[in-house]
Structures are given as C-alpha cells and as structure tokens.
Design a protein around this motif. Structure first.
Motif, PDB file in Angstrom:
ATOM      1  N   ARG A 229      18.943  32.701  74.409  1.00 42.59           N
ATOM      2  CA  ARG A 229      18.527  32.950  72.772  1.00 42.59           C
ATOM      3  C   ARG A 229      17.940  31.101  72.578  1.00 42.59           C
ATOM      4  O   ARG A 229      17.251  30.404  72.215  1.00 42.59           O
ATOM      5  CB  ARG A 229      19.730  32.388  71.988  1.00 42.59           C
ATOM      6  CG  ARG A 229      19.994  34.168  71.769  1.00 42.59           C
ATOM      7  CD  ARG A 229      19.115  34.872  70.639  1.00 42.59           C
ATOM      8  NE  ARG A 229      19.176  34.129  69.230  1.00 42.59           N
ATOM      9  CZ  ARG A 229      19.532  33.999  68.744  1.00 42.59           C
ATOM     10  NH1 ARG A 229      20.107  35.171  67.801  1.00 42.59           N
ATOM     11  NH2 ARG A 229      19.321  33.958  67.416  1.00 42.59           N
ATOM     12  N   THR A 232      14.546  30.313  73.920  1.00 47.08           N
ATOM     13  CA  THR A 232      13.559  30.818  72.993  1.00 47.08           C
ATOM     14  C   THR A 232      13.112  29.902  72.594  1.00 47.08           C
ATOM     15  O   THR A 232      11.946  29.963  71.959  1.00 47.08           O
ATOM     16  CB  THR A 232      13.759  32.704  72.789  1.00 47.08           C
ATOM     17  OG1 THR A 232      14.265  33.408  73.676  1.00 47.08           O
ATOM     18  CG2 THR A 232      12.691  32.655  71.778  1.00 47.08           C
ATOM     19  N   THR A 233      14.428  28.796  71.866  1.00 50.32           N
ATOM     20  CA  THR A 233      13.868  28.609  70.131  1.00 50.32           C
ATOM     21  C   THR A 233      13.552  27.060  70.674  1.00 50.32           C
ATOM     22  O   THR A 233      12.334  26.594  70.550  1.00 50.32           O
ATOM     23  CB  THR A 233      15.689  28.282  69.717  1.00 50.32           C
ATOM     24  OG1 THR A 233      15.916  29.737  69.380  1.00 50.32           O
ATOM     25  CG2 THR A 233      15.464  26.860  68.692  1.00 50.32           C
ATOM     26  N   SER A 238      10.486  32.978  69.091  1.00 51.02           N
ATOM     27  CA  SER A 238      11.606  33.014  67.869  1.00 51.02           C
ATOM     28  C   SER A 238      12.563  34.745  69.013  1.00 51.02           C
ATOM     29  O   SER A 238      11.081  35.075  69.123  1.00 51.02           O
ATOM     30  CB  SER A 238      12.178  33.832  66.524  1.00 51.02           C
ATOM     31  OG  SER A 238      10.426  34.133  66.636  1.00 51.02           O
ATOM     32  N   ASN A 239      13.177  34.975  68.557  1.00 50.19           N
ATOM     33  CA  ASN A 239      14.004  36.750  69.113  1.00 50.19           C
ATOM     34  C   ASN A 239      14.265  37.736  67.850  1.00 50.19           C
ATOM     35  O   ASN A 239      14.430  36.713  66.704  1.00 50.19           O
ATOM     36  CB  ASN A 239      15.320  36.735  69.484  1.00 50.19           C
ATOM     37  CG  ASN A 239      15.213  35.754  71.050  1.00 50.19           C
ATOM     38  OD1 ASN A 239      16.064  34.675  71.013  1.00 50.19           O
ATOM     39  ND2 ASN A 239      14.875  36.195  72.056  1.00 50.19           N
TER      40      ASN A 239
END
Length: 441
Positions: A229, A232-233, A238-239
């Motif tokens: 997470r 990704t950010t 985004s997830n």
C-alpha cells in the motif's frame, strides 16, 4: 551487509525506472482526456448503433455518482456537480451529439444545453429537449443483474418520469447492453498503456516477495501488505482493494479454507523459512485496474529452489490457465467456457476452481463472468453473457494439489490480466511460471 546494500541499489534503480514510467499528474490528466475523447468520438457511436439505442441518458447528483457517468467525466472533474445530466443522442442526420443538461458544460466533451435563466427548472428543461429530439428510445442505467449498469437512483428516476409525457415514458428502456459494452470494450489507445500498468503491479509484487521487504522470522503478513500500500501511494498510484497476503505451510495441518483465502488471513502471522506465500494485489492507474495473484517460497537454510513437488504444483496451475484460455472464444458465454475448461481440466487429472472476471475501469468489471469460486456449475445471467471482442479479463483460478512431503493439499492461486482481441487471448505482461524466492538471511 554487502547483500543488503546490493538489494538497496537494485530496489533504488527499479524505483527510479518506475517513477519514469509513472508520468506527472498533468501528463496523466492529458492521457486520460485523450483516451476519453477517443472513446466518446469513435467507440460510443459504434456501440449505440450496434445496440440500436437512439438516446442514452445518465443522471447523477454530486457524490452519488452513477459508476458509468464517472467514466465519462474529464480528468479535472472528481465528481458530478450539483445534478449532472449527460445526454447522448442520434440526430436527424444520424450523427451522435453529446449534451450536458446541467449548470455547467462538462469540459469540451458535453456541450451545455440548459439555460437556467430561460427555464429555471432543470427537469422541465430536460423534458423539453427530449421532446424536441423525439428519440425512438431513451436508455437509462437500470439493470437487475449488472450492478455497474444500475446507476440511476430511484429518486432521480422518479423525477425523470414525472416530467416526461406518457408517450415518451413508454420509450424508456434499460441501457444494460450498451452500458456493459461501454465498460468492457478496450480501445487501441488503452491497450497501448495497459501492459505498462500490469508491469507496474508485477514489479511491486517482485519487490514485496524479496529480502528487500521480507526478513524471515521477523516480517509479518501485514507488514508485506502495508508495504505494498505504501509503495503504491508513493508512486502516485492507488489500490482498489487492500492487498491480501497469506501463508500455506507444512506444519499447519488445517485444511485450505476458501472463504479465509478471500476474506484475509491473520496479518500478525510471522513469515518463516519453508512458507509458501500468496498475494492478491491490484492497482489503479490512468483509470485502468490490475488484479494479480502470485506466490513466493521462503527458502530454508541450504535450499536454492522451492521443493520439487511445489514446483510441480505451480506447473499444474499453469496448465489450468492454458486450458481456460484455450476455450475463450468469440460469442461463447462465460458458463460455456467454464464448463468446457473444467471438464478438460478434470479429465487431465487437475482439481480446478475457476473464477475469472472482466477488468478495466473497475476491478470486478462488467461483462462475461467465467465462474465464481462458490459457483462452479455456472453463474446465472452474468455467466450467460457472451465473450466480446476487445475485452480484458483477470484470468483468476486455483488448482488443488496434494503435496506428499507435506502430507496435505495446497492451492496454487493465480491471477493475471489478459486481452481478447476477438481472435486470440494473450497475457498483457506474462504470467508467473516460477516462484519468487526469499532467502533466509
């Protein structure tokens, strides 16, 4: 220490490479708008003509958006504004027009068609416009079975029907075939970037399943999930769901639990040598989504490869993937593909579970559903939808295999994106055929 430094250098180089692939927000906006304008100009008229729909009406209030309307908003719009009404119709010259019967034009994509000073009531202005156009049918986003095509809320439907005369009310139909086609069809511009997006997901999984992130005996499942997470950010992505990381291990004699596999394992579990790890991970970039599942093996001291029986289990899951893809053909329904693939897999000695779904603007997207993990005999309605050209799928499945050295059955759970062009289906950026290996330092 030298090994750790090398890992740091490699991960830094990878991050720099990925940062270059993920363009600035301004460039992302330009690409999103370019793709959207191309879809509206070239794809949408073709789909409306194919489905014989004269008018498509999309209505949403701010922060309560129809999921399809959100796919038609330009990059600078985060939501609808006040009540946003989009109207696409075929005019008397058989050309398709796009209007915003709203307080604002929607970028340069939908021309403003409501003057509040001339007609204070937005709904009456909409009714007057529909009367002038006089379409043979008026499609609204209402669907009993496809959630993404069911975006018109009841109160907005009531307002619409209250201003339409009976003659026009009788022309209101469901947009379901058009709505699904709009969501599921991928364009050449989209397919130029989709493989890059799946590459990004693969790269993050590769790093997560390495000693850069995992220290056996210390790192927990939750640590890996939250690292994914955070990364990704930090990349500006985004997830669309929280990553799930799970363990299958020799000393754990509990049977595989399908529900636990999808609802999440105890994230406080510490990763140990000999563990078979699994991740379910998806990112969103340029309005397109990935959904990927892969495995890693944590080497025991002295091991250089995963045990042979585990490697054979992965090969069998790859075989199941091959079988499934061989049956994805134009106009076959999801249920037909499911039945044929399961029959061949079982006859080949496999123990399959297939739950493949469309992907694109949404992770679990509209289109042909090929099984669900708890509906292996077919899926009503959604499974009866036929395979269409230029559609993308998450090839999601698992194969159960008894590992003699573990004296238990395990599941190899795989998921990769693939694109069907109408003739053949291919993975967007390959698939896992070898385990990620994590060393016991």
């Amino acid at each position: 220490m030298i090994v750790l430094r090398l890992l740091l250098i490699i991960s830094t180089l990878w991050f720099v490479q990925v940062e270059a692939a993920v363009v600035s927000l301004k460039e992302q906006a330009q690409k999103i708008d370019q793709i959207l304008e191309d879809r509206l100009d070239n794809l949408l008229p073709e789909l409306m003509q194919r489905q014989n729909i004269d008018m498509w009406l999309l209505i949403s209030r701010e922060y309560n958006e129809d999921p399809i309307l959100k796919t038609m908003l330009p990059s600078s719009w985060e939501s609808a504004r006040r009540t946003t009404i989009l109207l696409i119709y075929k005019d008397k010259d058989n050309a398709y027009q796009r209007l915003s019967v709203s307080r604002y034009a929607v970028g340069n994509l939908f021309k403003q068609a409501w003057d509040k000073e001339q007609q204070p009531n937005q709904w009456l202005a909409l009714a007057d416009l529909i009367k002038q156009i006089d379409p043979d049918n008026i499609a609204i986003n209402h669907s009993q079975h496809f959630a993404l095509a069911d975006g018109l809320v009841h109160s907005e439907y009531q307002k619409l029907m209250s201003v339409l005369p009976q003659g026009l009310q009788a022309r209101v139909i469901s947009s379901e075939p058009l709505a699904i086609a709009w969501l599921e069809t991928r364009t050449p511009l989209e397919m130029e970037i989709y493989p890059q997006i799946t590459d990004l997901g693969h790269g993050l999984i590769k790093r997560a399943f390495s000693n850069e992130v995992v220290t056996p005996g210390k790192t927990t499942l939750g640590d890996v999930a939250w690292w994914l997470r955070e990364q990704t950010t930090s990349l500006g992505l985004s997830n669309w769901f929280h990553p799930t990381v799970s363990i299958q291990r020799q000393q754990d004699k509990t049977k595989f639990d399908q529900i636990a596999a999808f609802s999440g394992y105890d994230q406080s579990l510490i990763i140990e040598p000999g563990d078979l790890l699994h991740v379910d991970f998806g990112i969103t970039y340029l309005r397109l989504n990935t959904d990927q599942q892969q495995h890693a093996y944590v080497l025991k001291p002295g091991e250089t490869q995963a045990p042979q029986q585990l490697q054979l289990a992965l090969q069998k899951a790859n075989q199941l993937q091959d079988i499934l893809l061989s049956h994805i053909k134009l106009s076959k329904t999801g249920n037909e593909v499911l039945a044929l693939a399961r029959q061949q897999a079982i006859e080949s000695g496999l123990k399959p579970t297939i739950y493949t779904h469309p992907i694109g603007f949404h992770g679990h997207a509209a289109g042909a559903t090929i099984g669900m993990w708890d509906q292996q005999q077919g899926v009503a309605v959604n499974g009866d939808y036929p395979i269409q050209p230029n559609t993308a799928y998450s090839i999601e499945l698992n194969n159960a295999d008894f590992i003699q050295s573990w004296n238990k059955e395990i599941r190899i759970m795989l998921e990769e994106e693939a694109f069907f062009d109408g003739n053949q289906i291919k993975y967007l950026s390959g698939r896992q055929q070898q385990f990620h290996l994590i060393k016991s330092l």
